[in-house]
Design a protein around this motif. Structure first.
Motif, PDB file in Angstrom:
ATOM      1  N   ARG A 275    -102.850 -81.257 -64.267  1.00  0.00           N
ATOM      2  CA  ARG A 275    -101.831 -80.987 -63.171  1.00  0.00           C
ATOM      3  C   ARG A 275    -101.355 -82.113 -62.659  1.00  0.00           C
ATOM      4  O   ARG A 275    -100.274 -82.325 -62.385  1.00  0.00           O
ATOM      5  CB  ARG A 275    -102.508 -79.995 -62.378  1.00  0.00           C
TER       6      ARG A 275
ATOM      7  N   VAL B 194     -93.613 -77.569 -62.605  1.00  0.00           N
ATOM      8  CA  VAL B 194     -94.572 -76.236 -62.525  1.00  0.00           C
ATOM      9  C   VAL B 194     -95.548 -76.188 -63.634  1.00  0.00           C
ATOM     10  O   VAL B 194     -95.224 -75.976 -64.986  1.00  0.00           O
ATOM     11  CB  VAL B 194     -93.668 -75.048 -62.449  1.00  0.00           C
TER      12      VAL B 194
ATOM     13  N   GLU C  86    -100.981 -72.129 -64.287  1.00  0.00           N
ATOM     14  CA  GLU C  86    -101.892 -71.681 -63.342  1.00  0.00           C
ATOM     15  C   GLU C  86    -102.741 -70.283 -63.599  1.00  0.00           C
ATOM     16  O   GLU C  86    -102.346 -69.466 -64.281  1.00  0.00           O
ATOM     17  CB  GLU C  86    -100.931 -71.205 -62.115  1.00  0.00           C
TER      18      GLU C  86
ATOM     19  N   GLU D 183     -89.292 -70.406 -59.277  1.00  0.00           N
ATOM     20  CA  GLU D 183     -90.741 -70.963 -59.762  1.00  0.00           C
ATOM     21  C   GLU D 183     -90.715 -72.553 -59.041  1.00  0.00           C
ATOM     22  O   GLU D 183     -91.437 -73.144 -58.938  1.00  0.00           O
ATOM     23  CB  GLU D 183     -91.230 -70.783 -60.942  1.00  0.00           C
TER      24      GLU D 183
ATOM     25  N   GLU E 258     -91.355 -72.743 -55.504  1.00  0.00           N
ATOM     26  CA  GLU E 258     -92.454 -72.493 -55.194  1.00  0.00           C
ATOM     27  C   GLU E 258     -93.610 -73.310 -55.748  1.00  0.00           C
ATOM     28  O   GLU E 258     -94.485 -73.623 -55.453  1.00  0.00           O
ATOM     29  CB  GLU E 258     -92.799 -70.973 -55.365  1.00  0.00           C
TER      30      GLU E 258
ATOM     31  N   LYS F 198     -94.926 -72.499 -58.810  1.00  0.00           N
ATOM     32  CA  LYS F 198     -95.821 -71.665 -59.675  1.00  0.00           C
ATOM     33  C   LYS F 198     -95.277 -70.809 -60.669  1.00  0.00           C
ATOM     34  O   LYS F 198     -94.022 -70.728 -60.404  1.00  0.00           O
ATOM     35  CB  LYS F 198     -96.513 -70.627 -58.657  1.00  0.00           C
TER      36      LYS F 198
ATOM     37  N   VAL G 123     -93.146 -66.507 -60.618  1.00  0.00           N
ATOM     38  CA  VAL G 123     -93.309 -65.777 -59.250  1.00  0.00           C
ATOM     39  C   VAL G 123     -91.941 -65.163 -58.802  1.00  0.00           C
ATOM     40  O   VAL G 123     -91.741 -64.576 -57.717  1.00  0.00           O
ATOM     41  CB  VAL G 123     -93.678 -66.832 -58.169  1.00  0.00           C
TER      42      VAL G 123
ATOM     43  N   THR H 139     -98.500 -69.864 -68.178  1.00  0.00           N
ATOM     44  CA  THR H 139     -97.940 -71.128 -68.108  1.00  0.00           C
ATOM     45  C   THR H 139     -96.602 -71.133 -68.975  1.00  0.00           C
ATOM     46  O   THR H 139     -96.051 -69.885 -69.126  1.00  0.00           O
ATOM     47  CB  THR H 139     -98.876 -72.201 -68.942  1.00  0.00           C
TER      48      THR H 139
END
Ligand code: URA
Ligand code: SF4
Length: 220
Positions: free
Chosen positions: A22, A41, A44, A62, A65, A67, A70, A94
């Motif tokens: 990451r 991104v 997760e 995404e 944020e 992530k 979302v 992912t």
């Protein structure tokens, strides 16, 4: 356009952990997509997850944020997973490509644009590293971009959706539609039947997750 290396391969840490991956991906400039996006991104979820869900690339929400899944497509995915009896908290989520790609705006929203072959190839090492590290029992490919990233450009979702695919990537590989295709359905009736078919595809994964990874397989 900024000069790019064309592959993320050289950024993969020698002894990867999820945190190291990451961290390294946050600075990736292997293709041109980093320049217009807010942030990388990365995937997760639970590092011990037995199911990995792979989408296309982050969308507008995404990107902001940081992530995966979302935004609106994520809400469809969450609902479908729940109905299929899969707990998203036990999954790793992912994307085939880790930066948002967009070309035009509609109101305040930036409209996503499919990644091209060069961008997909540049980003593939991140996904491969995630798979190698997590060794999920099941990989679920959401839509054509994810499926083609891992199974080749000739793969057809329409011909193969919901079928278990023999592949060395994982014990079980299954492809289905992208949840955003359900949002694009022209009317309520077709949306409902698209959702039911999506849930039915995901439902094929549920029994595969009941079988625990054997200690030998997990230690491999
Ligand atoms: N669509 C995707 O393919 N991935 C996301 O993370 C969000 C929307
Ligand atoms: Fe790197 Fe992938 Fe982002 Fe391109 S899309 S810059 S390859 S992380």
């Amino acid at each position: 356009m900024a000069k790019t290396t064309g592959t993320a391969a050289e950024l993969i840490p020698e002894e990867p952990t999820l945190e190291r991956l990451r961290f390294a991906a946050a600075d990736c400039k292997a293709c041109d997509l980093w320049a217009r996006a807010t942030q990388t991104v990365f995937g997760e979820g639970d590092e011990k997850a037995s199911v990995m869900l792979v989408g296309e690339q982050p969308g507008d929400a995404e990107d902001i944020e940081g992530k995966p899944f979302v935004g609106p497509a994520g809400r469809i995915l969450d609902r479908a997973l729940q109905e299929a009896g899969i707990d998203r908290r036990q999954a790793y989520v992912t994307n085939a490509v880790k930066h948002f790609n967009w070309s035009e705006t509609r109101g305040k929203k930036r409209i996503h644009k499919k990644p091209n072959a060069r961008q997909m190839a540049a980003c593939k090492p991140w996904l491969e590293a995630e798979i190698q590290l997590l060794r999920p029992t099941v990989i679920v490919l959401l839509g054509a971009t994810a499926a083609q990233q891992l199974l080749g450009p000739g793969f057809s979702i329409m011909k193969n959706r919901g079928k278990l695919i023999q592949n060395s990537l994982a014990q079980h590989v299954i492809a289905t539609v992208h949840p955003s295709s359900i949002l694009r359905a022209p009317d309520d009736e077709s949306r409902q039947s698209a959702m039911a078919a999506f849930i039915a595809d995901l439902g094929k994964v549920t029994p595969l997750l009941k079988v625990k990874k054997s200690p030998v397989a997990a230690a491999r």
